[in-house]
Scaffold this active site. Structure first.
Site, PDB file in Angstrom:
ATOM      1  N   GLN A 236      41.909  46.955  35.856  1.00 31.31           N
ATOM      2  CA  GLN A 236      41.377  45.585  36.624  1.00 31.31           C
ATOM      3  C   GLN A 236      41.377  46.251  38.207  1.00 31.31           C
ATOM      4  O   GLN A 236      40.955  45.273  38.402  1.00 31.31           O
ATOM      5  CB  GLN A 236      42.084  44.541  36.359  1.00 31.31           C
ATOM      6  CG  GLN A 236      42.149  44.464  34.621  1.00 31.31           C
ATOM      7  CD  GLN A 236      42.426  43.344  34.757  1.00 31.31           C
ATOM      8  OE1 GLN A 236      43.265  43.202  33.738  1.00 31.31           O
ATOM      9  NE2 GLN A 236      41.980  42.122  35.288  1.00 31.31           N
ATOM     10  N   PHE A 267      42.579  41.514  30.264  1.00 25.20           N
ATOM     11  CA  PHE A 267      43.031  39.815  30.366  1.00 25.20           C
ATOM     12  C   PHE A 267      43.861  39.587  30.881  1.00 25.20           C
ATOM     13  O   PHE A 267      45.136  38.673  31.059  1.00 25.20           O
ATOM     14  CB  PHE A 267      43.106  39.668  28.306  1.00 25.20           C
ATOM     15  CG  PHE A 267      42.103  40.305  27.639  1.00 25.20           C
ATOM     16  CD1 PHE A 267      41.344  39.345  27.611  1.00 25.20           C
ATOM     17  CD2 PHE A 267      42.220  40.988  27.175  1.00 25.20           C
ATOM     18  CE1 PHE A 267      39.990  40.000  26.416  1.00 25.20           C
ATOM     19  CE2 PHE A 267      41.952  41.340  26.054  1.00 25.20           C
ATOM     20  CZ  PHE A 267      40.385  40.901  25.629  1.00 25.20           C
ATOM     21  N   GLU A 271      45.874  44.144  35.767  1.00 27.15           N
ATOM     22  CA  GLU A 271      45.938  43.426  37.563  1.00 27.15           C
ATOM     23  C   GLU A 271      46.619  44.120  38.039  1.00 27.15           C
ATOM     24  O   GLU A 271      46.614  44.834  39.212  1.00 27.15           O
ATOM     25  CB  GLU A 271      46.318  41.832  37.198  1.00 27.15           C
ATOM     26  CG  GLU A 271      45.362  41.615  38.970  1.00 27.15           C
ATOM     27  CD  GLU A 271      45.215  40.408  39.008  1.00 27.15           C
ATOM     28  OE1 GLU A 271      44.799  39.403  38.190  1.00 27.15           O
ATOM     29  OE2 GLU A 271      45.622  39.378  39.511  1.00 27.15           O
ATOM     30  N   ARG A 349      48.616  28.469  40.716  1.00 26.21           N
ATOM     31  CA  ARG A 349      47.881  27.563  40.219  1.00 26.21           C
ATOM     32  C   ARG A 349      48.287  26.998  38.952  1.00 26.21           C
ATOM     33  O   ARG A 349      47.450  26.099  38.515  1.00 26.21           O
ATOM     34  CB  ARG A 349      47.046  29.361  39.437  1.00 26.21           C
ATOM     35  CG  ARG A 349      46.061  28.695  38.635  1.00 26.21           C
ATOM     36  CD  ARG A 349      44.836  29.806  38.264  1.00 26.21           C
ATOM     37  NE  ARG A 349      43.846  30.818  38.848  1.00 26.21           N
ATOM     38  CZ  ARG A 349      43.138  30.371  39.557  1.00 26.21           C
ATOM     39  NH1 ARG A 349      42.123  29.306  39.175  1.00 26.21           N
ATOM     40  NH2 ARG A 349      41.942  30.380  40.745  1.00 26.21           N
ATOM     41  N   ARG A 381      44.986  35.534  31.249  1.00 28.95           N
ATOM     42  CA  ARG A 381      43.562  35.255  31.751  1.00 28.95           C
ATOM     43  C   ARG A 381      43.502  33.790  31.772  1.00 28.95           C
ATOM     44  O   ARG A 381      44.752  32.707  30.450  1.00 28.95           O
ATOM     45  CB  ARG A 381      42.485  34.833  30.196  1.00 28.95           C
ATOM     46  CG  ARG A 381      41.666  34.663  30.093  1.00 28.95           C
ATOM     47  CD  ARG A 381      40.571  35.046  28.740  1.00 28.95           C
ATOM     48  NE  ARG A 381      39.239  34.838  28.851  1.00 28.95           N
ATOM     49  CZ  ARG A 381      38.846  35.101  27.762  1.00 28.95           C
ATOM     50  NH1 ARG A 381      38.631  36.013  27.094  1.00 28.95           N
ATOM     51  NH2 ARG A 381      37.169  35.239  27.866  1.00 28.95           N
ATOM     52  N   PHE A 383      45.651  32.470  34.287  1.00 26.57           N
ATOM     53  CA  PHE A 383      46.604  32.642  35.529  1.00 26.57           C
ATOM     54  C   PHE A 383      47.666  31.783  35.903  1.00 26.57           C
ATOM     55  O   PHE A 383      47.853  31.270  36.666  1.00 26.57           O
ATOM     56  CB  PHE A 383      45.920  32.983  36.397  1.00 26.57           C
ATOM     57  CG  PHE A 383      46.550  33.865  37.616  1.00 26.57           C
ATOM     58  CD1 PHE A 383      46.662  35.181  37.335  1.00 26.57           C
ATOM     59  CD2 PHE A 383      47.195  33.323  38.867  1.00 26.57           C
ATOM     60  CE1 PHE A 383      47.297  36.482  38.385  1.00 26.57           C
ATOM     61  CE2 PHE A 383      47.548  34.282  39.796  1.00 26.57           C
ATOM     62  CZ  PHE A 383      47.233  35.053  39.735  1.00 26.57           C
ATOM     63  N   GLU A 737      37.954  33.081  32.563  1.00 24.61           N
ATOM     64  CA  GLU A 737      39.122  31.909  32.060  1.00 24.61           C
ATOM     65  C   GLU A 737      39.053  30.906  31.645  1.00 24.61           C
ATOM     66  O   GLU A 737      39.502  30.018  31.112  1.00 24.61           O
ATOM     67  CB  GLU A 737      40.424  32.511  33.013  1.00 24.61           C
ATOM     68  CG  GLU A 737      40.250  33.334  33.648  1.00 24.61           C
ATOM     69  CD  GLU A 737      41.339  33.821  35.401  1.00 24.61           C
ATOM     70  OE1 GLU A 737      40.055  33.176  35.499  1.00 24.61           O
ATOM     71  OE2 GLU A 737      42.353  33.670  34.870  1.00 24.61           O
TER      72      GLU A 737
END
Ligand code: MTE
Ligand code: HPA
Ligand code: MOS
Length: 801
Positions: A236, A267, A271, A349, A381, A383, A737
């Site tokens: 990603q 997903f 990343e 988050r 997904r 996060f 998400e």
């Protein structure tokens, strides 16, 4: 005739076989077309290639005849000092071509996406099972694995921290990872006597494996004797691969290129945790000047590349006798594993989402990132958002039990709305929560469904039904401000076709389809005239990872910017003539020496959060949604199935409602796996039979992800109508998400069914249920004459957290 003891009719429910009806799906949306393509439910542009198996992924790239395959030498201890590494046997293994350890790394052996707290190849210590110690290359994938397995490592074992609780007890936290968010005065509120009730509790939130269909994979090769390095990676974040490889090899970024055509799912798992794979493969490739491919087997991928963070939440919440929230004091901890990776952002988050959609006048949230001896956990997904919201819905559910009300009543009276100021000072604008909740409540006929379940439960002792309705709000933007930037490169060719390249990666989510639609509408040409081939660091530089659900907002806008520039240059020519086609216009512009190529750029305006003052707007806007679920459980086996799931989401004016509905269905089912099926079992204090720090559930044989049979019998998705989003491109909203958390409606419906089962034996008190609500947990929670001999009513089956 012997008189038999009468069996109550409701006991027949123990023997009734389960019959699966055929699945009914329903999709309800309006089409708001803008130009030739935007708004239209176009099919995913590579879906035909994907269903026929012709679509190419990293591992499908043909290897040159002298190409080598790599396998990693991995730690087998969760925490140890490396005493010696003996590679003599590996060297005589068939097809062996080389082994590379820390001492061989030409550049910097330190890596990491934010903090460089990882080693590409371990030097003196290992801090998890599966940590990379070196890389072996051989003529085939099998031979590489064989040789790597023959590397003998001598360890001096050290004490390991194998759960959040152990980390908390030992104060084992990642440096500078303590965070706090506050609103009002929690202590004052608890002392003031305003609260009719104050309750506290603990929530254990389970992890989740990404289980992308395509495992991590990179192919690296050199040019001009190693002065340039190129790679194709399943990632990603191509830019991170470029950067890691440049640093590890000691090369300038300008001489390293990473390309990604598509990936077979990410997903969040690609990343950051993909970059060390590319970096490990780059070392032998560079030093031997040969192509090297490193594709992980599924079990290795699961064991070493990290998962969704487990969380521990400790809450104290005060409320009125009506159920109105007054104060929340929350401590949350996430299990980061042995490196920081993205864990601090994930924690943040989670903290931003710890209110889910509820107005809480006094709130204090303290968060910490735990260092444990596991592979580094990472983005997945949502996060951290789903973990924060699941903790919130747990205390909401407990308040409902305390007040003997339905959880939906507690939810509704505490809803945030237009103008609400959140615990991090952002104010809600264009809040559609109330509308979509009411619509869903009506279409699902919640009260009727509750009554039906009650009637069913009266007649069935060993099968129980439950219902639940859960709302969500998901903040859109990277919470790290600088990441909210996007670049694009648009070329118009003389035949009127358009090649778009942008910084985003296609991972199945339909990004390229949506972005191509934006370009098609911009030039007023059919979608078939626009093509997106791949993502490449030499076409669009310095890109953020494709993540945070914001890619169509970001790259759509960057591409539109480029298209507008080209259109402006074409306009004088277009005005002079009445061209019969875009191709003719493009040809005429070319003859007049007009530049038909443009770089576009976009930054999200008006965002930024300051953690020192705890003020600001981390998010550009929110995507709201809600889900209703009805389930049936078998109280003797713990089996369950979802009879109905109805989902509603506010996606503004969708750029592509067909793709968005697919994202919602996919996210919901993936969420269903998280809340009710997928359990990671690690060698920890709870699982002494697994070697310490090892992952037992390292493949589909022991780790159950959802399949077709787990799709709700009635599955309907609708998009809220008539609410354009003023904050993003073509009035759309991000989708990837936000719907994930809505699967918690299934979790709370399961809990509702268990409540009915326990009520039959006179148990009305609250009880814990951790996700995943696997058959084991459902069965044990259904207290009855069989299980109550062995467990107390607040029994918590073991869970690796
Ligand atoms: N959909 C598919 N098919 N495959 C994926 O890997 N990743 C999800 C979501 N939907 C994913 C997916 C995650 S974690 C994110 S952040 C978004 O897609 C990223 O893409 P977007 O920004 O284009 O929505
Ligand atoms: N979401 C996803 N990925 C990220 C984020 C985020 O908020 N921040 C950094 N990486
Ligand atoms: Mo998604 S977890 O932001 O890749």
């Amino acid at each position: 005739m012997k008189k038999s003891t009468a069996i109550p009719l409701s006991y027949l429910s123990a023997t009734q076989p389960f019959q699966r009806p055929s699945i009914m799906g329903n999709q309800d949306y309006e089409i708001r077309k803008h130009g030739t393509s935007v708004g239209s439910p176009e099919i995913h542009l590579s879906s035909r290639l994907q269903v026929t198996g012709e679509a190419e992924y990293a591992d499908d790239t043909p290897m040159p005849s002298n190409g080598l395959h790599a396998a990693l030498v991995l730690s087998r201890k969760p925490h140890a000092k490396i005493l010696s590494i003996d590679d003599s046997e590996a060297k005589s293994s068939p097809g062996f071509a080389g082994i590379f350890l820390a001492k061989d790394v030409p550049g910097d052996n330190h890596i990491g996406p934010i903090t460089h707290d990882e080693e590409l190849f371990a030097t003196q210590y290992v801090t998890c099972v599966g940590q990379v110690i070196g890389v072996v290359v051989a003529d085939t994938h099998e031979n590489a694995k064989l040789a790597a397995a023959k590397v003998v490592i001598d360890y001096e074992e050290l004490p390991a921290i194998l759960s959040i609780q152990e980390a908390v007890d030992a104060k084992s936290f990642h440096p500078n990872s303590e965070k706090c968010l506050k609103k009002g005065d929690v202590d004052l509120c608890f002392q003031s006597g305003q609260c009719d009730k104050i309750i506290d509790g603990e929530v254990h939130v389970g992890g989740q494996e990404h289980f992308y269909l395509e495992p991590q994979s990179s192919l690296v090769w050199t040019m001009d004797s190693g002065s340039e390095v190129h790679m194709i990676s399943s990632t990603q974040a191509p830019q991170k691969h470029q950067k890691y490889v440049a640093e590890v090899l000691g090369l300038p970024m300008s001489k390293v290129v990473c390309k990604t055509k598509r990936i077979g799912g990410g997903f969040g798992g690609k990343e950051t945790r993909s970059a060390f794979i590319a970096a490990a493969a780059s070392v032998p490739s560079y030093l031997l000047n040969r192509s090297v491919k490193l594709t992980l087997d599924r079990d290795v991928d699961m064991m070493i590349t990290g998962q969704r963070h487990t969380f521990l939440g400790k809450y104290k919440v005060g409320f009125t006798k009506e159920g109105r929230l007054l104060a929340l004091d929350l401590e949350i901890y996430n299990n980061a594993g042995n490196s920081l990776d993205l864990s601090l952002s994930v924690l943040e988050r989670a903290m931003f989402h710890s209110d889910n959609v509820y107005e809480i006048p006094n709130i204090r949230i303290r968060g910490r990132v735990c260092f444990t001896n596991f592979p580094s956990h990472t983005a997945f997904r949502g996060f951290g958002g789903p973990q924060g919201m699941l903790i919130a819905e747990n205390w909401i559910q407990k308040i409902a039990v305390e007040l003997n009300k339905n959880p939906e009543e507690i939810r509704e009276i505490n809803f945030q709305g237009e103008g609400s100021i959140l615990h991090y000072s952002q104010q809600l604008q264009y809040c559609t929560l109330g509308q979509l909740w009411n619509e869903l409540k009506l279409s699902s006929d919640l009260l009727r469904a509750r009554e039906d379940a009650k009637q069913f439960n009266l007649q069935n002792r060993w099968k129980k039904r439950g219902v639940a309705m859960v709302p969500t709000k998901f903040g859109i933007s990277f919470t790290t401000k600088f990441m909210n930037q996007a670049g694009a490169l648009v070329h118009v060719y003389t035949d009127g076709t358009v090649l778009v390249t942008h910084g985003g990666v296609e991972m199945g989510q339909g990004l390229h389809t949506k972005v191509a639609q934006v370009a098609a509408s911009a030039f007023n040409i059919p979608l078939s005239s626009v093509f997106i081939s791949e993502t490449s660091t030499d076409k669009v530089p310095n890109t953020s990872p494709t993540a945070a659900s914001a890619s169509s907002d970001l790259y759509g806008a960057a591409v539109l910017d480029a298209c507008e520039q080209i259109k402006a240059r074409m306009e004088p020519v277009a005005l002079k003539h009445n061209f019969s086609s875009f191709a003719e216009l493009a040809g005429a512009c070319y003859m007049q020496r007009i530049d038909l190529s443009a770089h576009g750029f976009y930054i999200t305006p008006d965002i930024g959060f300051d953690w020192t003052t705890c003020k600001g707007n981390p998010f550009n806007y929110y995507t709201y949604g809600a889900a209703f679920a009805e389930v049936e459980i078998d109280t003797l086996t713990g089996d369950f199935h979802t009879r109905t799931a109805n989902i509603i989401l506010d996606l503004g004016y969708s750029i592509n409602p067909a793709i968005d509905v697919g994202q919602i269905e996919g996210a919901f089912i993936q969420g269903l796996g998280w809340v009710a099926m997928e359990e990671l079992k690690w060698g920890d204090a709870a699982h002494k039979w697994i070697p310490p720090g090892c992952l037992y559930t390292s493949g589909p044989g022991s780790y159950k992800i959802p399949s077709m049979n787990d799709v709700p019998f009635k599955f309907s998705v609708s998009l809220l109508k008539g609410h354009p989003n003023v904050k993003a491109i073509h009035s759309s909203k991000a989708v990837g998400e936000p719907p994930f958390f809505l699967a918690s409606a299934v979790f709370f419906a399961i809990k509702d069914a268990i409540i009915a089962a326990r009520a039959e034996v006179g148990h009305h008190e609250w009880f814990p249920l951790s996700n995943p609500a696997t058959p084991e947990r459902i069965r044990m929670a259904c207290l009855d004459e069989f299980s109550s001999r062995f467990i107390d009513s607040d029994f918590r089956p073991k869970l690796s957290v």
